[in-house]
Design an enzyme around this catalytic site. Structure first.
Site, PDB file in Angstrom:
ATOM      1  N   ILE A   1      15.319  57.798  13.418  1.00 29.11           N
ATOM      2  CA  ILE A   1      15.901  57.956  14.753  1.00 29.11           C
ATOM      3  C   ILE A   1      17.374  57.578  14.670  1.00 29.11           C
ATOM      4  CG2 ILE A   1      15.861  57.187  17.162  1.00 29.11           C
ATOM      5  CD1 ILE A   1      12.892  56.796  16.954  1.00 29.11           C
TER       6      ILE A   1
ATOM      7  N   ASN B   1       0.811  -1.216   0.000  1.00 29.63           N
ATOM      8  CA  ASN B   1       0.000   0.000   0.000  1.00 29.63           C
ATOM      9  C   ASN B   1       0.848   1.271   0.000  1.00 29.63           C
ATOM     10  OD1 ASN B   1      -2.519  -1.329   0.008  1.00 29.63           O
ATOM     11  ND2 ASN B   1      -2.368  -1.691   2.221  1.00 29.63           N
TER      12      ASN B   1
ATOM     13  N   ALA C   1      15.566  50.622  18.213  1.00 35.42           N
ATOM     14  CA  ALA C   1      16.239  49.726  19.154  1.00 35.42           C
ATOM     15  C   ALA C   1      15.868  50.034  20.596  1.00 35.42           C
ATOM     16  CB  ALA C   1      17.749  49.825  18.963  1.00 35.42           C
TER      17      ALA C   1
ATOM     18  N   GLY D   1      20.072  43.344  21.141  1.00 37.09           N
ATOM     19  CA  GLY D   1      18.708  43.267  21.638  1.00 37.09           C
ATOM     20  C   GLY D   1      17.738  42.632  20.660  1.00 37.09           C
TER      21      GLY D   1
ATOM     22  N   GLY E   1      18.507  49.562   9.980  1.00 31.02           N
ATOM     23  CA  GLY E   1      18.171  48.974  11.264  1.00 31.02           C
ATOM     24  C   GLY E   1      17.366  49.942  12.109  1.00 31.02           C
TER      25      GLY E   1
ATOM     26  N   MET F   1      24.921  53.661  20.795  1.00 33.15           N
ATOM     27  CA  MET F   1      26.354  53.713  20.447  1.00 33.15           C
ATOM     28  C   MET F   1      27.163  54.433  21.524  1.00 33.15           C
ATOM     29  SD  MET F   1      25.647  54.698  16.441  1.00 33.15           S
ATOM     30  CE  MET F   1      24.295  55.809  16.910  1.00 33.15           C
TER      31      MET F   1
ATOM     32  N   LYS G   1      26.993  51.033   7.657  1.00 30.14           N
ATOM     33  CA  LYS G   1      27.260  52.180   8.515  1.00 30.14           C
ATOM     34  C   LYS G   1      27.384  51.677   9.945  1.00 30.14           C
ATOM     35  CE  LYS G   1      24.854  55.940   7.714  1.00 30.14           C
ATOM     36  NZ  LYS G   1      25.955  56.856   7.391  1.00 30.14           N
TER      37      LYS G   1
ATOM     38  N   ASP H   1      22.220  48.396   5.709  1.00 33.58           N
ATOM     39  CA  ASP H   1      23.254  48.769   6.661  1.00 33.58           C
ATOM     40  C   ASP H   1      23.754  47.572   7.469  1.00 33.58           C
ATOM     41  OD1 ASP H   1      23.194  51.399   5.950  1.00 33.58           O
ATOM     42  OD2 ASP H   1      21.912  52.052   7.596  1.00 33.58           O
TER      43      ASP H   1
ATOM     44  N   ASP I   1       7.267  -9.198  -6.111  1.00 36.27           N
ATOM     45  CA  ASP I   1       6.783 -10.540  -6.454  1.00 36.27           C
ATOM     46  C   ASP I   1       5.272 -10.639  -6.314  1.00 36.27           C
ATOM     47  OD1 ASP I   1       6.639 -10.346  -3.741  1.00 36.27           O
ATOM     48  OD2 ASP I   1       7.961 -12.043  -3.305  1.00 36.27           O
ATOM     49  N   ASP I   2       4.665  -9.658  -5.624  1.00 30.71           N
ATOM     50  CA  ASP I   2       3.217  -9.658  -5.464  1.00 30.71           C
ATOM     51  C   ASP I   2       2.741  -8.212  -5.358  1.00 30.71           C
ATOM     52  OD1 ASP I   2       0.694 -10.715  -5.228  1.00 30.71           O
ATOM     53  OD2 ASP I   2       0.835 -11.020  -3.051  1.00 30.71           O
TER      54      ASP I   2
END
Length: 462
Positions: free
Chosen positions: A305, A22, A331, A412, A300, A383, A269, A247, A43-44
């Site tokens: 901002i 099956n 962020a 983060g 990012g 930063m 950057k 970036d 065979d079968d």
């Protein structure tokens, strides 16, 4: 990716199936839909396979498997309960560099069958790489409910127009944009209503009135890193882009969502490391858009901002180029939320101030340190690691307490997020092991993180 998804053209190619039960029958029924020339060795035969053989839809070889049976075979499937026979089939196939699938024995598979949603010629394949077949089946069921039955005939109709569109629109990017307009517009609506003749006339009308597209720029905020925080609108534009300028802060998970055929230009950057000066980035955006391209400027966080997005759009606007802005989760919002630090709190902070470490030079009088050192507010510094000593000195000099809570959040919202908590007195020490990108959070709200942190671990320095 453990398995590369491939779609094989089996039409008129020979596929050998070893086994007559099956399971073999189910594999053969699937293969029959591909137009393959199927041979079954057993065979079968189970009743279903016997019925198929009687209809002369497949060839039955009623003898034991022999390696020579793999001659001229494109791929082979073994579906027997004889482990030695299954192993033999696999080894013989490997020796001949033939794709083999040994049912329920993944280590003996050079290919595996996915769960399939068939809306031919649209076919969707879902795989769990053999890890969770039930989950793959559930996903298939969900996709089945999403894809309308007319999607296949619609694709067939579109296919009849491809050559004509190619002859009329030679530029590949413009041609793709033409089809996006068609498939996202009135054409698809007419198809859904069963108005096939009207739908075909819609393609003809769009082609007759076709004009070369005008380029545009989309300034897209990629968020803080976790791809789940990307906006839906941002994802849509990334999927429509001809070219993406991105970036350093854009995570690999976000870049994986960009349209596969889109060109990518890294304009990294990073603090003190700019692979391309800002003026060149501005000029490149204008140049690419004037070539008629859909340009995505991927940044990012939020592009407005501390991202210099405003400067870039001023250059684009001055050139008379159409543009749009898709905000991103900055962020400060994303990283603090994942660290369990509310930026404002009724008891501890009634305001929040964002600054960058670039502004914190000891010789600079640019910042109002008396304002930044106030209590009952949260100070977030992007930063700021390099200027940690200056930040500590200035805040203490203007009245901030030595024991003011501080959090240093690195990477983060990502799986390797790091949150180190201490006091303003310890600020320099806290930043020593910080990985880029890093945020400094200064204020009483940091204390709450021990109560509501939900993502990752927090290291508390004594």
């Amino acid at each position: 990716m453990e398995y590369l998804p491939l779609f094989a053209n089996l039409r008129q190619r020979t596929v050998l199936v070893v086994g007559g039960g099956n399971v073999a029958a189910r594999k053969i029924q699937l293969l029959m839909r591909t137009g393959a020339h199927i041979k079954v060795v057993a065979d079968d035969l189970c009743p279903e396979l016997a019925r198929i053989v009687n209809k002369k839809d497949i060839n039955w070889i009623g003898k034991l498997f022999e390696p020579a049976m793999l001659d001229e075979v494109f791929l082979v499937i073994a579906a027997t309960n004889n482990t030695k026979l299954n192993a033999l089939v696999y080894k013989c196939a490997e020796k001949r560099h033939i794709f083999a699938n040994i049912v329920d024995k993944q280590s003996y598979c050079s290919f595996i069958f996915p769960s399939i949603v068939d809306r031919s010629p649209i076919v969707v394949a879902i795989s769990s790489s053999g890890k969770a077949p039930v989950l793959a089946r559930i996903l298939r069921e969900k996709i089945e409910t999403i894809l309308p039955m007319f999607i296949g005939p619609m694709a067939t109709l579109v296919g009849t127009w491809r050559n004509r569109i190619k002859q009329h629109i030679h530029n590949i990017a413009w041609r793709r944009r033409f089809w996006e307009t068609i498939l996202n517009g009135r054409f698809a609506h007419l198809i859904s209503q069963g108005k096939w003749e009207h739908a075909e006339k819609e393609i003809e009308s769009q082609l007759y009135h076709y004009q070369s597209p005008i380029g545009n720029v989309a300034l897209v905020g990629a968020g803080p890193g976790d791809s789940g925080l990307l906006t839906l609108r941002g994802l849509q534009l990334m999927q429509q882009a001809d070219i993406v300028l991105y970036d350093y802060l854009v995570s690999p998970e976000i870049l994986d969502l960009v349209r596969r055929d889109a060109d990518r230009i890294y304009v990294g950057k990073q603090a003190g490391k700019h692979s391309m000066p800002q003026a060149e980035i501005n000029s490149l955006l204008v140049k690419l858009a004037l070539q008629g391209k859909n340009v995505v400027r991927l940044k990012g966080g939020d592009p407005f901002i501390f991202g210099r997005g405003g400067e870039e759009l001023q250059a684009v606007a001055a050139a008379g180029i159409s543009f749009q802005v898709v905000p991103g989760i900055t962020a400060a919002s994303g990283a603090t939320a994942y660290a369990g630090i509310p930026l404002t709190h009724r008891e501890y902070a009634h305001s929040v101030i964002f600054i960058t470490g670039h502004q914190c030079d000891d010789s600079s009088n640019y910042l109002n340190w008396s304002l930044l050192a106030r209590s009952n507010q949260t100070l977030v510094i992007y930063m700021g690691v390099i200027q940690a000593a200056v930040i500590k000195k200035k805040l203490l000099a203007h009245g901030r307490a030595l024991q003011t809570p501080v959090a240093v959040i690195s990477r983060g919202t990502l799986k390797d997020q790091s949150v180190i908590i201490g006091t303003l007195e310890q600020l320099e020490m806290l930043t020593i092991q910080a990985l880029s990108p890093t945020l400094l959070i200064i204020g009483e709200v940091v204390k709450i993180s021990c109560e509501i942190n939900w993502f990752g671990k927090i290291i508390k320095e004594q």
